[in-house]
Design a protein around this motif. Structure first.
Motif, PDB file in Angstrom:
ATOM      1  N   THR A   1       0.873  -1.177   0.000  1.00  0.00           N
ATOM      2  CA  THR A   1       0.000   0.000   0.000  1.00  0.00           C
ATOM      3  C   THR A   1       0.908   1.223   0.000  1.00  0.00           C
ATOM      4  OG1 THR A   1      -1.767  -1.143   1.196  1.00  0.00           O
ATOM      5  CG2 THR A   1      -1.788   1.261   1.273  1.00  0.00           C
ATOM      6  N   THR A   2       0.622   2.163  -0.884  1.00  0.00           N
ATOM      7  CA  THR A   2       1.468   3.346  -1.032  1.00  0.00           C
ATOM      8  C   THR A   2       0.848   4.539  -0.304  1.00  0.00           C
ATOM      9  OG1 THR A   2       0.316   3.611  -3.152  1.00  0.00           O
ATOM     10  CG2 THR A   2       2.537   2.707  -3.222  1.00  0.00           C
ATOM     11  N   GLY A   3       1.640   5.624  -0.163  1.00  0.00           N
ATOM     12  CA  GLY A   3       1.080   6.872   0.320  1.00  0.00           C
ATOM     13  C   GLY A   3       1.706   7.430   1.585  1.00  0.00           C
ATOM     14  N   VAL A   4       0.932   8.308   2.238  1.00  0.00           N
ATOM     15  CA  VAL A   4       1.437   9.125   3.344  1.00  0.00           C
ATOM     16  C   VAL A   4       1.580   8.350   4.645  1.00  0.00           C
ATOM     17  CG1 VAL A   4       1.126  11.282   4.615  1.00  0.00           C
ATOM     18  CG2 VAL A   4       0.132  11.049   2.363  1.00  0.00           C
ATOM     19  N   MET A   5       2.732   8.521   5.271  1.00  0.00           N
ATOM     20  CA  MET A   5       2.985   7.872   6.553  1.00  0.00           C
ATOM     21  C   MET A   5       3.855   8.794   7.403  1.00  0.00           C
ATOM     22  SD  MET A   5       4.529   4.071   7.069  1.00  0.00           S
ATOM     23  CE  MET A   5       5.423   3.811   8.580  1.00  0.00           C
ATOM     24  N   VAL A   6       3.506   8.947   8.686  1.00  0.00           N
ATOM     25  CA  VAL A   6       4.302   9.804   9.583  1.00  0.00           C
ATOM     26  C   VAL A   6       5.116   8.934  10.537  1.00  0.00           C
ATOM     27  CG1 VAL A   6       2.423  10.059  11.287  1.00  0.00           C
ATOM     28  CG2 VAL A   6       4.261  11.753  11.209  1.00  0.00           C
ATOM     29  N   VAL A   7       6.348   9.352  10.805  1.00  0.00           N
ATOM     30  CA  VAL A   7       7.235   8.658  11.741  1.00  0.00           C
ATOM     31  C   VAL A   7       7.695   9.680  12.779  1.00  0.00           C
ATOM     32  CG1 VAL A   7       9.409   7.378  12.000  1.00  0.00           C
ATOM     33  CG2 VAL A   7       7.997   7.054   9.946  1.00  0.00           C
ATOM     34  N   ALA A   8       7.744   9.272  14.052  1.00  0.00           N
ATOM     35  CA  ALA A   8       8.166  10.172  15.129  1.00  0.00           C
ATOM     36  C   ALA A   8       9.689  10.215  15.217  1.00  0.00           C
ATOM     37  CB  ALA A   8       7.581   9.713  16.456  1.00  0.00           C
ATOM     38  N   LYS A   9      10.220  11.433  15.343  1.00  0.00           N
ATOM     39  CA  LYS A   9      11.663  11.598  15.517  1.00  0.00           C
ATOM     40  C   LYS A   9      12.037  11.809  16.982  1.00  0.00           C
ATOM     41  CE  LYS A   9      13.996  14.147  12.658  1.00  0.00           C
ATOM     42  NZ  LYS A   9      14.425  15.297  11.825  1.00  0.00           N
ATOM     43  N   SER A  10      11.173  12.477  17.742  1.00  0.00           N
ATOM     44  CA  SER A  10      11.459  12.724  19.154  1.00  0.00           C
ATOM     45  C   SER A  10      10.587  11.831  20.024  1.00  0.00           C
ATOM     46  CB  SER A  10      11.212  14.192  19.502  1.00  0.00           C
ATOM     47  OG  SER A  10       9.815  14.488  19.450  1.00  0.00           O
ATOM     48  N   GLU A  11      11.032  11.613  21.256  1.00  0.00           N
ATOM     49  CA  GLU A  11      10.287  10.731  22.160  1.00  0.00           C
ATOM     50  C   GLU A  11       8.916  11.319  22.505  1.00  0.00           C
ATOM     51  OE1 GLU A  11      11.981   7.942  22.300  1.00  0.00           O
ATOM     52  OE2 GLU A  11      13.659   9.015  21.417  1.00  0.00           O
ATOM     53  N   VAL A  12       8.865  12.645  22.690  1.00  0.00           N
ATOM     54  CA  VAL A  12       7.576  13.271  23.031  1.00  0.00           C
ATOM     55  C   VAL A  12       6.609  13.154  21.852  1.00  0.00           C
ATOM     56  CG1 VAL A  12       8.262  15.636  22.395  1.00  0.00           C
ATOM     57  CG2 VAL A  12       6.470  15.279  24.102  1.00  0.00           C
ATOM     58  N   ALA A  13       7.117  13.297  20.634  1.00  0.00           N
ATOM     59  CA  ALA A  13       6.258  13.150  19.445  1.00  0.00           C
ATOM     60  C   ALA A  13       5.737  11.718  19.349  1.00  0.00           C
ATOM     61  CB  ALA A  13       7.035  13.520  18.185  1.00  0.00           C
ATOM     62  N   TYR A  14       6.592  10.759  19.665  1.00  0.00           N
ATOM     63  CA  TYR A  14       6.177   9.356  19.622  1.00  0.00           C
ATOM     64  C   TYR A  14       5.006   9.114  20.580  1.00  0.00           C
ATOM     65  CZ  TYR A  14       6.397   4.242  19.974  1.00  0.00           C
ATOM     66  OH  TYR A  14       6.070   2.914  19.964  1.00  0.00           O
ATOM     67  N   ALA A  15       5.166   9.572  21.816  1.00  0.00           N
ATOM     68  CA  ALA A  15       4.123   9.346  22.829  1.00  0.00           C
ATOM     69  C   ALA A  15       2.812  10.020  22.440  1.00  0.00           C
ATOM     70  CB  ALA A  15       4.600   9.861  24.185  1.00  0.00           C
TER      71      ALA A  15
END
Length: 309
Positions: A143-157
């Motif tokens: 499946t193609t398209g938009v995906m977000v990945v967290a770079k900082s720990e606070v963003a991940y949480a």
């Protein structure tokens, strides 16, 4: 769940085949249960047995379960065709190509979003299991398209919480076989692993609650282009739900799509694309939206189905 287990056969499994009983008791596939039996890892009342033997309630089962397979670490190498749509200190948004998994899993040897980011020198959050660092949601490998990945720990949480609380707007376009009736609707049906244990998922009683909203954008002779809004995010959710209502994604042979139609339209994977992702930025709180155009293979097959209608 590795190690030795010993227990009596429950009354409810009286008369079942041994492989079926082991499968149900330990959540294994029938094939895996049969492998354990043939390897001598299953004893019934202290003796070896055959997979087709019928079990008696109260018989003493001793089962040696293997350690669960461990997912490999991500291989840090650039992924051709994966582009960065946006990046700041806390998040990176990618446009994922086909043939790329979100993160390493047991049995997957191809490229991953995580490995591609690490290989291109991007920092990702270290929260979560080592093979899933920074990954807050996934797209299937094809499946193609938009995906977000967290770079900082606070963003991940914060992003993990946003996905769990369903404040993220996930929108997909899917080319499905036939014409859904009604043209606009909601599929609300629980999803879990398919009982066969072959890697598929299915609508099953007692599965995880799963809700898919769809709306027909354009209807063709053999197929329909749908706009899909996911309320939940189960593995293979769109593919499973569309197949369950007899309108599988074109090219999705795993879920019963017509190979003849797929070949005619030049589709070599499920026709499914994550067109947009909207969420509150984990640091600024501002609502942000990222979009992705159809990749060349999906755009070309859409022109073909349009031309023949």
């Amino acid at each position: 769940m590795s190690g030795r287990r010993a227990l009596p056969v429950p009354d409810g499994l009286e008369g079942e085949r041994l492989d079926a009983a082991i499968s149900r008791l330990f959540g294994l596939s029938r094939t895996r249960a049969a492998e354990l039996i043939s390897a001598g890892d299953v004893l019934v009342d202290g003796a070896g047995a055959a997979k087709s033997d019928r079990v008696q309630a109260g018989a003493w089962l001793e089962v040696t379960l293997p350690p669960p397979p461990v997912a490999p670490a991500p291989v840090a190498e650039p992924v051709p065709g994966m582009t960065i749509l946006y990046e700041d200190d806390d998040i990176v948004v990618v446009d994922k190509p086909a043939g790329v998994a979100a993160h390493p899993t047991v049995g997957w040897t191809g490229p991953t979003v995580l490995g591609g980011l690490l290989g291109a020198g991007h920092r990702v959050a270290t929260s979560g299991a080592a093979e899933r660092q920074g990954i807050v949601h996934r797209l299937d490998a094809n499946t193609t398209g938009v995906m977000v990945v967290a770079k900082s720990e606070v963003a991940y949480a914060r992003l993990k919480r946003a996905f769990k609380e369903r404040t993220v707007d996930k929108r997909y376009h899917a080319l499905v076989q036939g014409h859904p009736d009604p043209l606009r609707g909601t599929i609300d049906a629980p999803i879990d692993r398919h009982p066969s244990g072959d890697g598929r998922f299915a609508v099953v009683a007692g599965g995880k609650p799963s809700v898919t909203h769809y709306d027909t954008i354009e209807a063709f002779r053999a197929a329909s282009l749908l706009d899909i809004d996911l309320e939940t995010g189960r593995t293979h959710q769109i593919r499973v739900h569309m197949a369950a209502v007899r309108h599988p994604c074109v090219g999705d042979l795993l879920y019963g799509a017509d190979p003849t139609l797929a070949a005619r339209l030049g589709v070599t994977r499920q026709w499914l694309h994550a067109v947009s992702l909207s969420f509150d930025h984990p640091i600024t709180g501002e609502r942000v939206t990222f979009t992705s155009d159809y990749p060349a293979d999906l755009a070309e097959s859409l022109e073909r189905v349009r031309a023949e209608s």
